[in-house]
Scaffold this active site. Sequence first.
Site, mmCIF file in Angstrom:
data_model
loop_
_atom_site.group_PDB
_atom_site.id
_atom_site.type_symbol
_atom_site.label_atom_id
_atom_site.label_comp_id
_atom_site.label_asym_id
_atom_site.label_seq_id
_atom_site.Cartn_x
_atom_site.Cartn_y
_atom_site.Cartn_z
ATOM 1 N N HIS A 69 0.849 -1.196 0.000
ATOM 2 C CA HIS A 69 0.000 0.000 0.000
ATOM 3 C C HIS A 69 0.882 1.242 0.000
ATOM 4 O O HIS A 69 2.028 1.214 0.476
ATOM 5 C CB HIS A 69 -0.900 0.017 1.233
ATOM 6 C CG HIS A 69 -2.005 -1.001 1.202
ATOM 7 N ND1 HIS A 69 -3.073 -0.961 2.077
ATOM 8 C CD2 HIS A 69 -2.201 -2.067 0.396
ATOM 9 C CE1 HIS A 69 -3.892 -1.976 1.809
ATOM 10 N NE2 HIS A 69 -3.386 -2.668 0.793
ATOM 11 N N GLU A 71 0.957 3.895 1.778
ATOM 12 C CA GLU A 71 1.458 4.353 3.078
ATOM 13 C C GLU A 71 2.654 3.518 3.541
ATOM 14 O O GLU A 71 3.651 4.051 4.026
ATOM 15 C CB GLU A 71 0.369 4.244 4.150
ATOM 16 C CG GLU A 71 -0.875 5.068 3.884
ATOM 17 C CD GLU A 71 -1.965 4.260 3.196
ATOM 18 O OE1 GLU A 71 -1.668 3.541 2.216
ATOM 19 O OE2 GLU A 71 -3.133 4.364 3.622
ATOM 20 N N CYS A 99 -6.134 2.002 5.784
ATOM 21 C CA CYS A 99 -6.770 0.751 6.198
ATOM 22 C C CYS A 99 -6.181 0.318 7.550
ATOM 23 O O CYS A 99 -5.301 0.979 8.102
ATOM 24 C CB CYS A 99 -6.544 -0.320 5.140
ATOM 25 S SG CYS A 99 -4.838 -0.922 5.067
ATOM 26 N N CYS A 102 -2.314 -0.234 7.394
ATOM 27 C CA CYS A 102 -1.542 1.014 7.309
ATOM 28 C C CYS A 102 -1.666 1.827 8.592
ATOM 29 O O CYS A 102 -0.694 2.461 9.021
ATOM 30 C CB CYS A 102 -1.987 1.814 6.097
ATOM 31 S SG CYS A 102 -1.519 1.002 4.552
HETATM 32 ZN ZN LIG Z 1 -3.489 0.307 3.607
#
Ligand SMILES: [Zn+2]
Length: 164
Positions: A69, A71, A99, A102
């Site tokens: 991801h 991040e 999410c 993260c």
């Molecule tokens: Zn994430």
Amino acid sequence: MIYEHHTHHPGPDPVRDPWRDSMRLALQEAALAVSAGDVPVGAVLLGPDREVLATGHNEREATGDPTAHAEVLALRRAAAELGEWRLNGCTLVVTLEPCVMCAGALVQSRVARVVYGADDEKAGAAGSLWDLVRDRRLNHRPEVIRGVLADECARQLTDFFRDL
Ligand SMILES: [Zn+2]
């Protein structure tokens, strides 16, 4: 998916306005995800003086890595740049609400602040579905600023899914 955004404030917004330029960078970074078929999410990691330490965009499809991801990639790159896992005083700016994974990584990295654009009503862990980032049981709780360029951030995502 539902990406909520805030209605525009009529005048200056002293909380969100200072982060608009950084969010524009995150939006540009997010756009880089699309060519590999990745959902456009982009992140910028700023140092204590708001200098850009690292950027990242969603590379889950590009790399076949479920943890790739935006991040997480930005956090890893910034830590590598600093030679230090503690990102004290740093700010993560990201186009979509983080999410659970993260949010956990952000707490682990000790960033001072998380700034995000669009709310993620289906998976957000910084206030929408969970509020992991500010859970009072954790001893490090980054500040959260939501809704920076929320309309632009939400539009980039809805355009992507409409074009599929
Ligand atoms: Zn994430």
